[in-house]
Each structure stands twice: as C-alpha cells, then as structure tokens.
Design a protein around this motif. Sequence first.
Motif, PDB file in Angstrom:
ATOM      1  N   LYS A 230      37.583  44.503  13.535  1.00 50.10           N
ATOM      2  CA  LYS A 230      38.473  44.264  14.675  1.00 50.10           C
ATOM      3  C   LYS A 230      37.747  44.624  15.981  1.00 50.10           C
ATOM      4  O   LYS A 230      37.857  43.954  17.004  1.00 50.10           O
ATOM      5  N   SER A 231      36.989  45.725  15.885  1.00 56.31           N
ATOM      6  CA  SER A 231      36.266  46.231  17.043  1.00 56.31           C
ATOM      7  C   SER A 231      35.206  45.245  17.528  1.00 56.31           C
ATOM      8  O   SER A 231      34.943  45.124  18.720  1.00 56.31           O
ATOM      9  N   LEU A 232      34.600  44.492  16.571  1.00 55.72           N
ATOM     10  CA  LEU A 232      33.592  43.490  16.959  1.00 55.72           C
ATOM     11  C   LEU A 232      34.219  42.450  17.877  1.00 55.72           C
ATOM     12  O   LEU A 232      33.589  41.952  18.803  1.00 55.72           O
ATOM     13  N   ILE A 233      35.481  42.133  17.607  1.00 50.23           N
ATOM     14  CA  ILE A 233      36.177  41.136  18.435  1.00 50.23           C
ATOM     15  C   ILE A 233      36.617  41.756  19.756  1.00 50.23           C
ATOM     16  O   ILE A 233      36.329  41.249  20.828  1.00 50.23           O
ATOM     17  N   MET A 234      37.262  42.924  19.650  1.00 49.32           N
ATOM     18  CA  MET A 234      37.831  43.553  20.863  1.00 49.32           C
ATOM     19  C   MET A 234      36.776  43.943  21.888  1.00 49.32           C
ATOM     20  O   MET A 234      37.017  43.906  23.079  1.00 49.32           O
ATOM     21  N   PHE A 235      35.610  44.385  21.379  1.00 49.09           N
ATOM     22  CA  PHE A 235      34.626  44.955  22.308  1.00 49.09           C
ATOM     23  C   PHE A 235      33.446  44.021  22.572  1.00 49.09           C
ATOM     24  O   PHE A 235      32.452  44.441  23.150  1.00 49.09           O
ATOM     25  N   SER A 236      33.592  42.771  22.163  1.00 50.83           N
ATOM     26  CA  SER A 236      32.596  41.784  22.586  1.00 50.83           C
ATOM     27  C   SER A 236      33.165  41.152  23.853  1.00 50.83           C
ATOM     28  O   SER A 236      34.217  40.491  23.816  1.00 50.83           O
ATOM     29  N   PRO A 237      32.499  41.370  25.021  1.00 49.94           N
ATOM     30  CA  PRO A 237      33.091  40.910  26.287  1.00 49.94           C
ATOM     31  C   PRO A 237      33.497  39.436  26.269  1.00 49.94           C
ATOM     32  O   PRO A 237      34.599  39.096  26.700  1.00 49.94           O
ATOM     33  N   SER A 238      32.647  38.552  25.708  1.00 50.34           N
ATOM     34  CA  SER A 238      32.986  37.126  25.792  1.00 50.34           C
ATOM     35  C   SER A 238      34.195  36.786  24.906  1.00 50.34           C
ATOM     36  O   SER A 238      35.098  36.065  25.340  1.00 50.34           O
ATOM     37  N   ILE A 239      34.241  37.355  23.677  1.00 48.85           N
ATOM     38  CA  ILE A 239      35.391  37.037  22.799  1.00 48.85           C
ATOM     39  C   ILE A 239      36.678  37.621  23.393  1.00 48.85           C
ATOM     40  O   ILE A 239      37.725  36.985  23.425  1.00 48.85           O
ATOM     41  N   ARG A 240      36.562  38.876  23.898  1.00 51.51           N
ATOM     42  CA  ARG A 240      37.765  39.497  24.484  1.00 51.51           C
ATOM     43  C   ARG A 240      38.281  38.667  25.658  1.00 51.51           C
ATOM     44  O   ARG A 240      39.476  38.401  25.767  1.00 51.51           O
ATOM     45  N   GLN A 241      37.350  38.221  26.504  1.00 55.18           N
ATOM     46  CA  GLN A 241      37.778  37.429  27.664  1.00 55.18           C
ATOM     47  C   GLN A 241      38.430  36.117  27.230  1.00 55.18           C
ATOM     48  O   GLN A 241      39.439  35.701  27.802  1.00 55.18           O
ATOM     49  N   MET A 242      37.873  35.505  26.172  1.00 51.34           N
ATOM     50  CA  MET A 242      38.447  34.243  25.687  1.00 51.34           C
ATOM     51  C   MET A 242      39.885  34.473  25.206  1.00 51.34           C
ATOM     52  O   MET A 242      40.792  33.714  25.536  1.00 51.34           O
ATOM     53  N   ILE A 243      40.062  35.577  24.453  1.00 47.21           N
ATOM     54  CA  ILE A 243      41.408  35.867  23.924  1.00 47.21           C
ATOM     55  C   ILE A 243      42.369  36.171  25.069  1.00 47.21           C
ATOM     56  O   ILE A 243      43.489  35.656  25.110  1.00 47.21           O
TER      57      ILE A 243
END
Length: 380
Positions: free
Chosen positions: A358-371
């Motif tokens: 979950k952390s890989l998604i939340m703390f990857s700036p580009s994925i977090r921004q997309m979400i």
Amino acid sequence: MENYDVAIIGAGPAGAVLAQRLGLKRKVVLVDARPMQAPARISESLCAGPHYLEKCCGGLLAPDARKWLSNRGLFLPASVLDGVQPDNLRALDLTGSLERLYPTEYINLSRSSFEKWLLSLVPRGVETFYGYRLKKIEREKTGFKLRLSSGNNASGSVIELRCRFLVGADGANSMVRRFLNRPARSQAAYLAVQDVFPAESADAISGAGLFEEYVAFFHPMLTDFYGWIIPKSDQIILGMAMPAWVREAKKATVHMELLKKMLRPAGYDFSGSFRRSGCLLLRPHLSDVFLGDDSVFLIGEAAGFISPSSAEGYSYAFISADNLANAILRHDHVAKVRRAYAVACLKMRANILYKLSKSLIMFSPSIRQMIMYSGLFAKV
Ligand SMILES: Cc1cc2nc3c(=O)[nH]c(=O)nc-3n(C[C@H](O)[C@H](O)[C@H](O)COP(=O)(O)OP(=O)(O)OC[C@H]3O[C@@H](n4cnc5c(N)ncnc54)[C@H](O)[C@@H]3O)c2cc1C
C-alpha cells in the motif's frame, strides 16, 4: 531478590495488554521508565527523579485497534475520548498543490488518558515499578537478572530482580532488543517530531479547517513518509516523520522550520509558540520484525510491529501482546512458547507485507498525484 515468571519492560499499549492478560495466572512485574501518573501535587513535580511525560504520539485509534478492543469486551470510557472528533482527513500534496478530502474513522484520544485506562485494567497482583528504567540485563542459567534504576543520578534507587521470561515492550528504541543484538535497519528508524500548539496559541496559527479536520501532507524534500496536523480540544499537533538522513544530520529543527515555510502557500500559518517533543518511529520492512530469542520475547513496536504505511501502532501492540499471552498461557516449555508466538504472528507479518505494498502506492509521488487528481475515494 524477588523472582518473577515474566518481567515486562515497557507499560505502553503492548506491555499493559500483556500484563493484563497474564497478571492473574503468572507472577508478573511491569516496569516503565516513566512514572505513568502525573504528580498529584506541585511539590511532588519539583522533586528529583523522572516526571510523567506523555509519549510523543498522535493518539488516533484506528478501526482495527477499536475492533480488537471491542472483541475483548473493552469499551472506551468517555474520559479517554478527545472533545474534537473529525470525520475528514485532508490530504495535501505540497509539490503539486493538490488537495482532497477523505472520510476517516479514526477516534481521537488523549494518549495519556488512554494509557492510564489500559493500565487500570492490569490486575492488582502485578508488581509495578513505574519511574524505573531497565539499566542492565544479565543472562543466568534459568532466566535473567535485571537491574532497574530510578532517576539518572546517584540519588536514584536501584532494584534488582530475577525473571524466567523477559519481555521487551519498550518501544522503537528497545533496550531489550539491543541486548539481543538485532536492531532494526537504521533506514527504518525515523525521527518523529511534534510541535504542540496550546489552544491559547489559536490566534497565532491558522489554516483551512484547522480545528475540524486531520491533515496529512507530503513533499519529498521534507520526508519520504508523511507529516500530520491533529486537532485536539486543548491543542493542535503539527508533526512529521523525518527519514534517517535528517536524523543523522541532526537537522530536525531546521527541517521543522522548512515544513512551516512550505505549509504557508497551502494556507497554514504555524507562527505561534509551541512545545516540541520527539522520539524514534519505526517504519519496518519484514526483515525488521524480530520476535526475540531464547527466553526473551519482543512485542509491539520493539518487535517492529507498526504499520509502515500509516504509523498506526496500537492494533499491532494489542495483537502481538495477545499472541504472546496466549502462547505463554498454553505452553510451559520455552521452545513451544516461542513456536506458538511465531505462528500466531504470521498474520501480522502478512499484514505488514500488505501495508508495504500500500505504501508503494501512497508514497510514490506520481501515483499519489494521479489518484488524488482522479478523485478516487475522495469526498471532495
Ligand atoms: C509521533 C508519533 C505519532 C503516533 N501516532 C499514532 C497514532 O495516532 N495511532 C497509533 O495507533 N499509533 C501511533 N503511533 C505509534 C504508537 O505510538 C506506537 O506504535 C505504540 O505506542 C507502540 O506501543 P508499545 O507499547 O509497543 O510501545 P510504546 O508505546 O513506545 O511504549 C514503550 C514504553 O517502554 C518504556 N521504556 C522504554 N525503554 C525503557 C527502559 N529501558 N526501561 C523501562 N521502560 C522503558 C517507555 O517509557 C514507554 O512507556 C505514533 C508514533 C509516533 C512516534
């Protein structure tokens, strides 16, 4: 010298739950370096020796921790609840100036009242040494000899005791774990710093929904984890988990200033006076989880049990303490206790693995921004 079946070092959530579970069936001693009670009189607070200090913590109870408590028939008394109970969390991505409002089910607690309530459930038969720090551990043929000391100077008193099982419930900077020579990786040890602004400073601080919402913010220049704003009825907490490079460079003060500067364009002004506290916070990988060795057991954050995606630690403290209590109560032979504890903790390890993904998604700036941009799961 007194002999105990189990010596528990640390009377935080993990130690309190273990003492509560074992207290009626085993001879238990519970030790904490903090006095665990605020001094009753001002004159007492002026005395030499350790004073009650609330653990640096956000005091938010996650749904998993709440579920664990209610499954055990433990219902939170009103006295531990904070008067402010936000039901929204504002996520702020300070790089892209993005923000979204998400629903949240966290319960806002007073950490000190919660801790005292958990300790009030510990049976009277449990011997407690609050205000005593574990200073020395010696391995003996059939257990351990421990030396505890109150106060930092020569005027403090010293207690020695023996135990068969030693349990480290002594948090992220566990001395019991250091004794076993199996520290967590240094990159897993964050420095959490919280600036606490008393309600009287309210005029000097400002921001959207400051007194009604939780806020989580992200910026890679500040941290690869996150920072938070938590409103309480008598104070507002501004905190951040700083990675190892900030901790090693001893730049926490400069970093908190940078944080306040970066929050300004987002509309938050934290210029008021505050009280600062800080402590280590683990952000574990699976390799940082360690349950102990021989007759030494680790529970809670000392074992590396805490969410690497949110830093939620209460549910892990409760469940690991419960697992160890079950193992000790079911088995007498140490190898069997160890095995039963390890098996019971497999689910927690799997949970940490899930939180890491979950952390890989939340703390990857580009994925977090997309979400955040897509508005997925958001209220607004
Ligand atoms: C800034 C911050 C905010 C957090 N916010 C939240 C939150 O909102 N919700 C949540 O679920 N989790 C939160 N956590 C995590 C949570 O605080 C911990 O995971 C949880 O308290 C772990 O419980 P524990 O009993 O294992 O250890 P702790 O609560 O750390 O207790 C360890 C105890 O051991 C004692 N001790 C240490 N060394 C010795 C020694 N040598 N001798 C005697 N006593 C000793 C300490 O005084 C302490 O009382 C936060 C953590 C930090 C740092």
